[in-house]
Scaffold this active site. Structure first.
Site, PDB file in Angstrom:
ATOM      1  N   TRP A 169      15.672 -18.842 -29.764  1.00 46.01           N
ATOM      2  CA  TRP A 169      17.050 -19.345 -29.771  1.00 46.01           C
ATOM      3  C   TRP A 169      17.634 -19.416 -31.162  1.00 46.01           C
ATOM      4  CZ3 TRP A 169      19.840 -18.571 -25.819  1.00 46.01           C
ATOM      5  CH2 TRP A 169      19.275 -18.583 -24.551  1.00 46.01           C
ATOM      6  N   ASP A 188      20.869 -27.476 -32.859  1.00 43.40           N
ATOM      7  CA  ASP A 188      20.925 -27.084 -31.457  1.00 43.40           C
ATOM      8  C   ASP A 188      19.861 -27.907 -30.728  1.00 43.40           C
ATOM      9  OD1 ASP A 188      20.733 -25.935 -28.964  1.00 43.40           O
ATOM     10  OD2 ASP A 188      20.400 -23.887 -29.669  1.00 43.40           O
ATOM     11  N   LYS A 210      19.820 -27.979 -19.453  1.00 48.25           N
ATOM     12  CA  LYS A 210      18.396 -28.238 -19.642  1.00 48.25           C
ATOM     13  C   LYS A 210      18.085 -29.705 -19.329  1.00 48.25           C
ATOM     14  CE  LYS A 210      18.253 -24.035 -21.141  1.00 48.25           C
ATOM     15  NZ  LYS A 210      18.318 -23.520 -22.497  1.00 48.25           N
TER      16      LYS A 210
HETATM   17  C1  LIG Z   1      19.122 -22.426 -23.155  1.00 47.45           C
HETATM   18  C2  LIG Z   1      19.358 -22.557 -24.611  1.00 47.45           C
HETATM   19  C3  LIG Z   1      20.514 -22.019 -25.214  1.00 47.45           C
HETATM   20  C4  LIG Z   1      21.530 -21.216 -24.443  1.00 47.45           C
HETATM   21  O1  LIG Z   1      22.263 -22.006 -23.589  1.00 47.45           O
HETATM   22  P1  LIG Z   1      23.502 -21.394 -22.757  1.00 47.45           P
HETATM   23  O2  LIG Z   1      24.151 -22.618 -22.230  1.00 47.45           O
HETATM   24  O3  LIG Z   1      22.903 -20.516 -21.697  1.00 47.45           O
HETATM   25  O4  LIG Z   1      24.349 -20.632 -23.692  1.00 47.45           O
HETATM   26  C5  LIG Z   1      20.675 -22.206 -26.561  1.00 47.45           C
HETATM   27  N1  LIG Z   1      19.788 -22.891 -27.291  1.00 47.45           N
HETATM   28  C6  LIG Z   1      18.673 -23.423 -26.756  1.00 47.45           C
HETATM   29  C7  LIG Z   1      17.715 -24.167 -27.619  1.00 47.45           C
HETATM   30  C8  LIG Z   1      18.424 -23.267 -25.396  1.00 47.45           C
HETATM   31  O5  LIG Z   1      17.319 -23.783 -24.854  1.00 47.45           O
END
Ligand SMILES: *Cc1c(COP(=O)(O)O)cnc(C)c1O
Length: 378
Positions: A119, A189, A213
């Site tokens: 990511w 993030d 998540k």
């Molecule tokens: C799943 C995830 C993303 C992407 O998320 P989207 O909502 O599908 O754009 C970005 N960063 C991390 C750490 C993730 O686990």
């Protein structure tokens, strides 16, 4: 739901009831059952309005109350100081990969990024469209089996911000410390570990998390941003994605993700009832320790590629010493109601995501299965 174009219900393997399943999916992930039951009860008529939340105008008092309550509960959970704004945005975490440089560069030409896996690499690729990226630290040389030690970081004092991926969902690593980037705002993030533990918000300039998540439905993205970083977005920034415009409009510059915000709000209330983030952290530590312990005592039958110091409490990645057994592991686990254990395609192997909604009983059942599988197949 059954897709009519597919033979029913074979595409699911065997038909199952909810109580027979522990869902270890990495995202969208499990949502607390209490929350789903409440949403079901309120589906047709939200609190005597005669309308579903889906049907409420976003400019009305009812929806304003839903958003205000959600933001307020989030502020309490994370102890967010008053100089930070909470934004509920569209586009998922991936949209933020662009929106962060667009909003935070403010005339500067470069940003620092830590490269810790799948990511962070996605975030870096996107940021390169807007600025020079200084990879301040990288775990690539050791196959992303660790978060680079602080001594190895090479920060650029002229950077507009420094970006980290607090939990690498695909690789199974997590920061258990916070980089001190001084005057350069730290951007994190936290998509896959948001609300899994208390966070010292003042250490960050901006925190963002896609909801699917650990919060709720996909598409919604929570942004917690320090007020002095709001304003001065690049001229080409779409208005819906300009932090200043959305902050000014209380995230109602255009139609927000009304139902997703409502559901996230129910999850925030559920977290408060669980005892808040300190209680969640203790529970998440217990769950992940139990699973890592099972891997460790398997005598090499299962292996975790991440060094112990940096292992994720949310996404436990592991492999089988004999990869040929992976498919039968997945099949037999699914027969026991332990589903969605396949690793991310970038990493392979297996992965158990232990988000807040995964009960301790689910981990106990998984560990029991793993012990038994190792005993009979090892
Ligand atoms: C799943 C995830 C993303 C992407 O998320 P989207 O909502 O599908 O754009 C970005 N960063 C991390 C750490 C993730 O686990």
């Amino acid at each position: 739901m059954v897709f009519r174009c597919l033979p029913e219900p074979a595409f699911l393997g065997v038909a199952r009831r909810r109580e027979q399943v522990f869902n270890f999916a990495a995202g969208p992930g499990a949502i607390p059952e209490e929350v789903l039951l409440q949403a079901r009860d309120e589906l047709l008529d939200w609190r005597g309005t005669g309308m579903s939340v889906w049907e409420l105008p976003f400019t009305g008092a009812e929806f304003r109350e839903i958003t205000a309550r959600a933001a307020d509960d989030l502020r309490q959970l994370l102890a967010i100081p008053s100089q930070y704004r909470v934004l509920f945005m569209h586009g998922g975490a991936s949209a933020q990969f662009s929106l962060i440089p667009l909003n935070l560069l403010r005339g500067k030409g470069s940003a620092d990024y830590a490269d810790t896996g799948h990511w962070s690499r996605k975030a870096i690729i996107e940021a390169r469209r807007y600025c020079a990226v200084n990879v301040a630290a990288s775990g690539a040389a050791t196959g992303f089996d660790r978060i680079p030690a602080w001594e190895e970081w090479r920060l650029d004092p002229g950077a507009a911000y420094c970006h980290i991926t607090a939990n690498e969902t695909a690789n199974g690593s997590e920061y258990h410390w916070v980089p001190d980037t001084g005057a350069v705002p730290l951007v994190a993030d936290m998509t896959s570990n948001f609300l899994s533990r208390p966070v010292e918000v003042v250490r960050y300039g901006l925190i963002y998390a896609g909801a699917q998540k650990n919060i709720g439905p996909a598409g919604l993205t929570v942004v917690v941003v320090r007020e002095d970083l709001i304003g001065g977005a690049a001229a080409a920034t779409p208005s819906v994605f300009d932090y200043a415009i959305q902050a000014e409009a209380d995230c109602c510059y255009n139609t927000p993700l009304t139902y997703a915000i409502y559901l996230a709000g129910l999850v925030f209330q559920w977290l408060k009832r669980q005892g808040g983030l300190t209680a969640m952290e203790a529970r998440n530590a217990r769950k992940s320790h139990k699973l890592y312990a099972a891997i460790a005592r398997s005598g090499g039958f299962y292996r975790c590629p991440v060094i112990p110091r940096d292992r994720s409490r949310m996404n436990v990645c592991f492999t089988l010493a004999d990869p040929a057994l992976t498919e039968s592991f997945l099949e037999q686990a699914a027969e026991c109601g332990l589903v969605n254990l396949r690793g991310h395609k970038a990493a392979g192997g297996l992965r158990a995501s232990l988000y807040n909604a995964m009960p301790e009983e689910g981990v106990a059942r998984l560990v029991e299965f793993m012990d038994e599988f190792a005993r009979t197949r090892g």
